[in-house]
Design an enzyme around this catalytic site. Structure first.
Site, PDB file in Angstrom:
ATOM      1  CE  LYS A  23      -1.742   1.555   3.981  1.00 50.72           C
ATOM      2  NZ  LYS A  23      -1.297   2.924   4.457  1.00 50.72           N
ATOM      3  CG  ASN A  24       2.270   2.831   3.482  1.00 52.83           C
ATOM      4  OD1 ASN A  24       1.082   3.034   3.202  1.00 52.83           O
ATOM      5  ND2 ASN A  24       2.471   2.500   4.846  1.00 52.83           N
ATOM      6  NE  ARG A  94      -2.110  12.045   8.149  1.00 58.42           N
ATOM      7  CZ  ARG A  94      -2.003  13.332   8.771  1.00 58.42           C
ATOM      8  NH1 ARG A  94      -3.161  13.563   9.368  1.00 58.42           N
ATOM      9  NH2 ARG A  94      -0.958  14.087   8.425  1.00 58.42           N
ATOM     10  CB  CYS A 118      -5.381  10.687  11.730  1.00 59.22           C
ATOM     11  SG  CYS A 118      -3.899   9.494  11.911  1.00 59.22           S
ATOM     12  NE  ARG A 123       0.129  10.034  10.214  1.00 63.55           N
ATOM     13  CZ  ARG A 123      -0.303   8.891   9.544  1.00 63.55           C
ATOM     14  NH1 ARG A 123      -1.637   8.433   9.610  1.00 63.55           N
ATOM     15  NH2 ARG A 123       0.465   8.720   8.565  1.00 63.55           N
ATOM     16  N   PRO A 124       1.311  16.523  11.570  1.00 61.03           N
ATOM     17  CG  PRO A 124       3.065  17.656  12.783  1.00 61.03           C
ATOM     18  CD  PRO A 124       2.227  16.296  12.891  1.00 61.03           C
ATOM     19  CG  ASP A 126       5.975  20.472  10.518  1.00 59.42           C
ATOM     20  OD1 ASP A 126       5.621  19.251  10.745  1.00 59.42           O
ATOM     21  OD2 ASP A 126       7.082  20.577  11.341  1.00 59.42           O
ATOM     22  CD  GLN A 127      10.248  19.087   9.386  1.00 56.81           C
ATOM     23  OE1 GLN A 127      11.073  19.215   8.808  1.00 56.81           O
ATOM     24  NE2 GLN A 127       9.836  19.678  10.522  1.00 56.81           N
ATOM     25  CG  ASP A 306       2.974   1.067   9.533  1.00 57.14           C
ATOM     26  OD1 ASP A 306       2.305   1.953  10.139  1.00 57.14           O
ATOM     27  OD2 ASP A 306       3.237   1.426   8.113  1.00 57.14           O
ATOM     28  CB  ILE A 328       6.898   6.374  14.486  1.00 53.54           C
ATOM     29  CG1 ILE A 328       8.162   5.429  14.645  1.00 53.54           C
ATOM     30  CG2 ILE A 328       6.650   7.219  13.308  1.00 53.54           C
ATOM     31  CD1 ILE A 328       9.597   6.311  14.181  1.00 53.54           C
ATOM     32  NE  ARG A 398      -7.237   3.993   5.345  1.00 54.91           N
ATOM     33  CZ  ARG A 398      -7.014   5.275   5.655  1.00 54.91           C
ATOM     34  NH1 ARG A 398      -7.453   5.625   7.105  1.00 54.91           N
ATOM     35  NH2 ARG A 398      -6.100   6.086   5.464  1.00 54.91           N
TER      36      ARG A 398
HETATM   37  N1  EPU Z   1       5.893  14.337  11.187  1.00 51.78           N
HETATM   38  C1  EPU Z   1       5.896  15.677  11.582  1.00 51.78           C
HETATM   39  N2  EPU Z   1       5.988  16.751  10.388  1.00 51.78           N
HETATM   40  C2  EPU Z   1       5.725  16.368   9.383  1.00 51.78           C
HETATM   41  C3  EPU Z   1       5.895  14.922   8.936  1.00 51.78           C
HETATM   42  C4  EPU Z   1       5.737  13.973   9.887  1.00 51.78           C
HETATM   43  O1  EPU Z   1       5.939  15.919  12.654  1.00 51.78           O
HETATM   44  O2  EPU Z   1       6.070  17.110   8.408  1.00 51.78           O
HETATM   45  C5  EPU Z   1       5.797  13.378  12.081  1.00 51.78           C
HETATM   46  C6  EPU Z   1       4.542  12.571  12.174  1.00 51.78           C
HETATM   47  O3  EPU Z   1       3.584  13.077  12.738  1.00 51.78           O
HETATM   48  C7  EPU Z   1       5.157  11.304  12.801  1.00 51.78           C
HETATM   49  C8  EPU Z   1       6.601  11.202  12.423  1.00 51.78           C
HETATM   50  O4  EPU Z   1       6.868  12.659  12.115  1.00 51.78           O
HETATM   51  O5  EPU Z   1       5.109  11.557  14.260  1.00 51.78           O
HETATM   52  C9  EPU Z   1       6.735  10.183  11.241  1.00 51.78           C
HETATM   53  O6  EPU Z   1       5.627  10.510  10.225  1.00 51.78           O
HETATM   54  P1  EPU Z   1       5.840  10.139   8.759  1.00 51.78           P
HETATM   55  O7  EPU Z   1       5.801  11.339   8.079  1.00 51.78           O
HETATM   56  O8  EPU Z   1       7.092   9.182   8.309  1.00 51.78           O
HETATM   57  O9  EPU Z   1       4.506   9.322   8.584  1.00 51.78           O
HETATM   58  P2  EPU Z   1       3.961   9.252   7.100  1.00 51.78           P
HETATM   59  O10 EPU Z   1       4.543   9.557   5.925  1.00 51.78           O
HETATM   60  O11 EPU Z   1       2.647  10.084   7.293  1.00 51.78           O
HETATM   61  C10 EPU Z   1       4.090   6.896   6.604  1.00 51.78           C
HETATM   62  C11 EPU Z   1       3.255   5.648   6.189  1.00 51.78           C
HETATM   63  C12 EPU Z   1       2.541   5.349   7.799  1.00 51.78           C
HETATM   64  C13 EPU Z   1       3.767   4.779   8.537  1.00 51.78           C
HETATM   65  C14 EPU Z   1       4.659   5.928   8.642  1.00 51.78           C
HETATM   66  C15 EPU Z   1       5.826   5.695   9.484  1.00 51.78           C
HETATM   67  C16 EPU Z   1       2.191   6.064   3.967  1.00 51.78           C
HETATM   68  C17 EPU Z   1       1.098   6.382   3.080  1.00 51.78           C
HETATM   69  N3  EPU Z   1       2.253   6.063   5.275  1.00 51.78           N
HETATM   70  O12 EPU Z   1       2.881   7.750   7.046  1.00 51.78           O
HETATM   71  O13 EPU Z   1       1.743   4.078   7.439  1.00 51.78           O
HETATM   72  O14 EPU Z   1       3.235   4.418   9.823  1.00 51.78           O
HETATM   73  O15 EPU Z   1       5.125   6.421   7.503  1.00 51.78           O
HETATM   74  O16 EPU Z   1       6.506   4.650   8.936  1.00 51.78           O
HETATM   75  O17 EPU Z   1       3.353   5.735   3.500  1.00 51.78           O
HETATM   76  C18 EPU Z   1      -0.110   2.562   7.845  1.00 51.78           C
HETATM   77  O18 EPU Z   1       0.301   1.927   6.612  1.00 51.78           O
HETATM   78  O19 EPU Z   1      -0.738   2.157   8.695  1.00 51.78           O
HETATM   79  C19 EPU Z   1       0.726   4.103   8.113  1.00 51.78           C
HETATM   80  C20 EPU Z   1       0.076   4.749   8.996  1.00 51.78           C
END
Ligand code: EPU
Length: 418
Positions: A23-24, A94, A118, A123-124, A126-127, A306, A328, A398
């Site tokens: 999926k990811n 998201r 969520c 999960r902001p 900002d980055q 995950d 995380i 999902r």
């Molecule tokens: N974060 C920030 N600011 C940002 C981005 C992230 O503070 O701009 C924080 C998040 O809030 C979190 C941490 O950084 O605490 C890591 O978040 P990341 O951005 O890596 O997560 P993501 O990209 O939103 C993907 C997967 C998730 C998986 C995470 C961590 C996809 C579509 N989703 O999410 O998958 O848990 O990486 O490996 O790739 C799932 O499949 O169940 C799932 C939630």
């Protein structure tokens, strides 16, 4: 009636399960098709609710998508209509924010609903936004939407303050069409990032280092079509391995990349299961009651967040105390209350769950709260004495392609109702 799963626990699962595409990795690959007017062909899109959601979003943006009889999916975006991802889609999923980078790079502007928090954390993004600003975009937040603008993105050095998977992907896609060189430092090393880079390379991008902490992207003026085979889903594979271990069964997952699963395999071994593997398979044999293990989630190649909920279901039956630390996401213990309703003895203390193993779970009616939490409840139900029902199965759908069918083939007594 909303769908639910009914499980009669206590059957050791046995057999072989083929793992679907990740999926990811599928979600960013689909978003990348916005970067070109030429066709992008996916060989093995998984049949998942999240994939349907992003397909709907792409279609709204102007994509023509066809599923061919040979199981390939052809995506062509001759022109982007209004470059907007509406709230109704972003709030369902998201990962819709993954269209921001490609839209900005292709059309010079994008309007994407700002995702809220969520079930698993704030999960902001900002980055992502800081990175786009480094590439020269003007970013503002208007009425709950991110509005991004740039005549042509310009390569830059970006160092994210934390490791973000979709952030790295979004920036890599945008930088692929920027003018000049971009370096992403502190990049996510997850296999899904490397898979996306593989697709972008096939489309004509110039990228080095994807899968490591430093990715260098040489921008090109346009990208072309490509054909792509998405990597296998390491989380689905891990979930099926836990199903084997937790039921004291003997399960082999095939069509996988074992290196993507090394942390999960090591944890299962530490918990006392017997593991074996070959070039594209891993076999687990459950060996009675698990041993307790301390687990901390972290970025790849560490133990994945995950898989945290699923492994907690296993360690809830261990002969002793396990400590599970979630580093995380700040709120990813929603399954604990439900596992405790089955007789588990789990207490959370901030980011740590103290899991005091019990000898058995009892079947119970349960409610899923998010994708991986629902998987952990299904696993607990497979091991429990008596009947379990898991409602709100849409969370499971999902990210798992007909999980109950794969489990049935391994001998599980599990049926979908409604
Ligand atoms: N974060 C920030 N600011 C940002 C981005 C992230 O503070 O701009 C924080 C998040 O809030 C979190 C941490 O950084 O605490 C890591 O978040 P990341 O951005 O890596 O997560 P993501 O990209 O939103 C993907 C997967 C998730 C998986 C995470 C961590 C996809 C579509 N989703 O999410 O998958 O848990 O990486 O490996 O790739 C799932 O499949 O169940 C799932 C939630």
């Amino acid at each position: 009636m909303a769908a639910l799963l009914e499980i009669e626990g206590g059957v050791p699962l046995r057999g072989t399960a083929a793992v679907s595409a990740a999926k990811n990795a599928a979600l960013p690959a689909l978003a990348a098709s916005l970067l070109t007017a030429e066709p992008v062909v996916m060989e093995n899109l998984p049949l998942l609710a999240d994939v349907t959601t992003i397909r709907r979003l792409l279609e709204r943006l102007g994509a023509q998508i066809t599923d061919e009889p040979d199981r390939t999916t052809h995506i062509r975006v001759p022109a982007v209509g209004r470059p907007e991802a509406p709230y109704e889609l972003v709030s369902t999923m998201r990962a819709s924010v993954l269209v921001l980078g490609p839209l900005l790079a292709r059309t010079g502007s994008a309007r994407v609903a700002l995702p809220g928090g969520c079930a698993i954390g704030l999960r902001p993004i900002d980055q992502h936004l800081k990175g786009f600003q480094r590439l020269g975009a003007e970013i503002s937040i208007q009425n709950g939407y991110v509005e991004a603008r740039a005549s042509r993105l310009k390569g830059a050095r970006i160092s994210t303050d934390l490791v973000t998977v979709t952030g790295t992907e979004n920036l890599m896609m945008a930088a692929a069409l920027a003018e000049g060189t971009t370096v992403i430092e502190n990049a996510a090393c997850e296999p899904e990032v490397a898979d996306l880079a593989g697709l972008l390379l096939a489309m004509g991008a110039k990228i080095e280092g994807a899968g490591s902490k430093r990715i260098e992207i040489q921008g090109v003026p346009d990208l072309g079509g490509a054909r792509h085979r998405i990597i296998p889903d390491r989380i689905e594979a891990g979930t099926l391995l836990v199903a084997g271990a937790i039921t004291g069964g003997d399960v082999t997952v095939t069509g996988i990349v074992p290196a993507h699963l090394s942390a999960v395999v090591a944890t299962l071994e530490e918990a006392g299961s017997k593991l074996d593997g070959g070039p594209d398979w891993v076999r687990v044999e459950g060996q009675g009651r698990p041993r307790p293990v301390d687990v901390a989630t972290t970025v790849f190649p560490g133990f994945p967040t995950d898989m945290q909920a699923q492994v907690m279901a296993l360690l809830g039956l261990a002969d002793g105390l396990s400590r599970i630390t979630e580093t995380i996401f700040e709120n990813r213990f929603m399954h604990v209350a439900e596992l405790n309703r089955m007789g588990a003895r789990i207490r959370t203390d901030g980011a740590t769950a103290l899991v005091r193993g019990v000898a058995h779970y009892q079947g119970a009616p349960l409610m899923a709260t998010d994708l991986r939490a629902s998987a952990s409840l299904v696993l607990a139900g497979l091991a429990a004495q008596g009947a379990t029902s898991v409602s709100r199965v849409y969370h499971l759908d999902r990210g798992y392609e007909r999980l109950e069918v794969k489990l049935q083939r391994l001998g599980a007594r599990i049926v979908r109702r409604g």
